[in-house]
Design a protein around this motif. Sequence first.
Motif, mmCIF file in Angstrom:
data_model
loop_
_atom_site.group_PDB
_atom_site.id
_atom_site.type_symbol
_atom_site.label_atom_id
_atom_site.label_comp_id
_atom_site.label_asym_id
_atom_site.label_seq_id
_atom_site.Cartn_x
_atom_site.Cartn_y
_atom_site.Cartn_z
ATOM 1 N N MET A 1 0.848 -1.204 0.000
ATOM 2 C CA MET A 1 0.000 0.000 0.000
ATOM 3 C C MET A 1 0.876 1.243 0.000
ATOM 4 N N MET A 2 0.553 2.194 -0.852
ATOM 5 C CA MET A 2 1.349 3.408 -0.955
ATOM 6 C C MET A 2 1.108 4.323 0.246
ATOM 7 N N LYS A 3 2.191 4.857 0.795
ATOM 8 C CA LYS A 3 2.102 5.847 1.861
ATOM 9 C C LYS A 3 2.185 7.234 1.229
ATOM 10 N N GLN A 4 1.422 8.192 1.752
ATOM 11 C CA GLN A 4 1.429 9.525 1.173
ATOM 12 C C GLN A 4 1.167 10.576 2.237
ATOM 13 N N PHE A 5 1.648 11.786 1.947
ATOM 14 C CA PHE A 5 1.527 12.891 2.896
ATOM 15 C C PHE A 5 1.697 14.188 2.128
ATOM 16 N N ASN A 6 0.908 15.197 2.461
ATOM 17 C CA ASN A 6 1.158 16.534 1.918
ATOM 18 C C ASN A 6 0.734 17.585 2.923
ATOM 19 N N TRP A 7 1.331 18.726 2.803
ATOM 20 C CA TRP A 7 1.082 19.819 3.754
ATOM 21 C C TRP A 7 1.513 21.134 3.129
ATOM 22 N N VAL A 8 0.814 22.203 3.499
ATOM 23 C CA VAL A 8 1.194 23.567 3.133
ATOM 24 C C VAL A 8 1.103 24.425 4.394
ATOM 25 N N GLY A 9 2.011 25.370 4.526
ATOM 26 C CA GLY A 9 2.084 26.172 5.744
ATOM 27 C C GLY A 9 0.850 26.987 6.043
ATOM 28 N N SER A 10 0.004 27.219 5.043
ATOM 29 C CA SER A 10 -1.241 27.943 5.283
ATOM 30 C C SER A 10 -2.224 27.099 6.099
ATOM 31 N N GLU A 11 -2.028 25.773 6.120
ATOM 32 C CA GLU A 11 -2.886 24.895 6.918
ATOM 33 C C GLU A 11 -2.536 25.017 8.399
ATOM 34 N N LYS A 12 -1.252 24.940 8.705
ATOM 35 C CA LYS A 12 -0.727 25.111 10.065
ATOM 36 C C LYS A 12 0.700 25.598 9.928
ATOM 37 N N ASN A 13 1.022 26.698 10.596
ATOM 38 C CA ASN A 13 2.304 27.350 10.302
ATOM 39 C C ASN A 13 3.476 26.866 11.157
ATOM 40 N N PHE A 14 3.236 26.211 12.272
ATOM 41 C CA PHE A 14 4.301 25.694 13.144
ATOM 42 C C PHE A 14 5.282 26.781 13.592
ATOM 43 N N VAL B 1 6.905 9.468 7.622
ATOM 44 C CA VAL B 1 6.044 8.897 6.590
ATOM 45 C C VAL B 1 6.847 7.763 5.962
ATOM 46 N N GLY B 2 6.587 6.527 6.387
ATOM 47 C CA GLY B 2 7.439 5.434 5.956
ATOM 48 C C GLY B 2 8.875 5.740 6.362
ATOM 49 N N PRO B 3 9.837 5.611 5.448
ATOM 50 C CA PRO B 3 11.234 5.867 5.782
ATOM 51 C C PRO B 3 11.595 7.352 5.823
ATOM 52 N N LYS C 1 4.002 33.587 9.810
ATOM 53 C CA LYS C 1 3.362 32.755 8.791
ATOM 54 C C LYS C 1 4.377 31.752 8.264
ATOM 55 N N ASN C 2 3.880 30.792 7.494
ATOM 56 C CA ASN C 2 4.733 29.771 6.895
ATOM 57 C C ASN C 2 4.206 29.504 5.488
ATOM 58 N N GLU C 3 5.057 29.708 4.487
ATOM 59 C CA GLU C 3 4.655 29.543 3.094
ATOM 60 C C GLU C 3 5.359 28.364 2.425
ATOM 61 N N ASP C 4 5.934 27.475 3.243
ATOM 62 C CA ASP C 4 6.542 26.247 2.725
ATOM 63 C C ASP C 4 5.454 25.222 2.420
ATOM 64 N N GLY C 5 5.875 24.131 1.784
ATOM 65 C CA GLY C 5 4.976 23.016 1.542
ATOM 66 C C GLY C 5 5.771 21.777 1.206
ATOM 67 N N CYS C 6 5.129 20.618 1.243
ATOM 68 C CA CYS C 6 5.802 19.380 0.865
ATOM 69 C C CYS C 6 4.780 18.330 0.445
ATOM 70 N N LEU C 7 5.276 17.365 -0.301
ATOM 71 C CA LEU C 7 4.462 16.250 -0.789
ATOM 72 C C LEU C 7 5.335 15.006 -0.789
ATOM 73 N N VAL C 8 4.810 13.902 -0.279
ATOM 74 C CA VAL C 8 5.565 12.651 -0.198
ATOM 75 C C VAL C 8 4.686 11.505 -0.658
ATOM 76 N N TRP C 9 5.226 10.697 -1.570
ATOM 77 C CA TRP C 9 4.602 9.428 -1.955
ATOM 78 C C TRP C 9 5.659 8.341 -1.810
ATOM 79 N N TRP D 1 15.786 10.914 4.419
ATOM 80 C CA TRP D 1 15.699 9.467 4.621
ATOM 81 C C TRP D 1 16.995 8.801 4.175
ATOM 82 N N LYS D 2 17.179 7.565 4.640
ATOM 83 C CA LYS D 2 18.369 6.792 4.312
ATOM 84 C C LYS D 2 17.985 5.609 3.434
ATOM 85 N N VAL D 3 18.838 5.344 2.446
ATOM 86 C CA VAL D 3 18.600 4.266 1.495
ATOM 87 C C VAL D 3 19.803 3.327 1.528
ATOM 88 N N ASP D 4 19.567 2.070 1.828
ATOM 89 C CA ASP D 4 20.637 1.074 1.819
ATOM 90 C C ASP D 4 20.726 0.434 0.441
#
Length: 268
Positions: A1-14, A23-25, A41-49, A253-256
Amino acid sequence: MMKQFNWVGSEKNFVDEPTINNVGPITVGRFGGNSVSGSNKNEDGCLVWIDEENDWEFAMILDAHYSAESAELVIETFTNKKAEIVDVLVPAVKKDFNKVLEHKILHIFQGEECLQACREVKGETACLIVVRKAQFVWWFSIGDCLLYLHHPELAALGQYQLNQRHFYEWVGQVNTFELDVPCYSTGTRELRKGSNHLFLTTDGLVECPGDPFSTPDKIFHSGTELSCEDMVHSLSRTIQDHHVRDSTTILTWKVDVSKEGCIPSNLK
């Protein structure tokens, strides 16, 4: 099963709140800077699959300005095109792997739907896309986000950085893909045998007051023996203590790799 995650700083600025998730490794670190230094404010973002069964990771990191709208748009665009991208990543690696990936990414950014949407957003974003498949890493870079690779053999030669930061490149209201010749950079590298540590970051980490992590050797100096989570925690704590204002987002993340990498013919 594919793991996924996305976020933008406008959702929560931290802001004032370094946060780490796995998210997985892949360890995801997010920090919106210090309010006492002027951050609000926070205008960063990320996406992981991640597809562990087919041995690949797709990671995107974004650093927008003026607003987070451009980062939101890029993440939404790629989410809508996910099936097309996955179709490229699932098959075994072939000699045209990097060319097919580049063609697919360009097709998305140069599509009229994306171009028109970019014209209507407030602000623009840097965007770094990194794909790891088998023993290869490929990247597509627009702007000034950073990609590092730590491996003992490369570190001994002083080599850490994979992409080159380029200023005045963005996606959004000001858009490199509206130029007669779009400006971006891309590259492919073979990972070395053993543990390879991939590290993506926005510029808050490297432009922190006091320059604690202005060069990649400083980033990895205190973290080579740590887990990715502990390393990101240490980095985040340090820039918070140095009163950084700009936001910082990290994917690492680390890849062997079991396959021997290329070596000079006289050493075989």
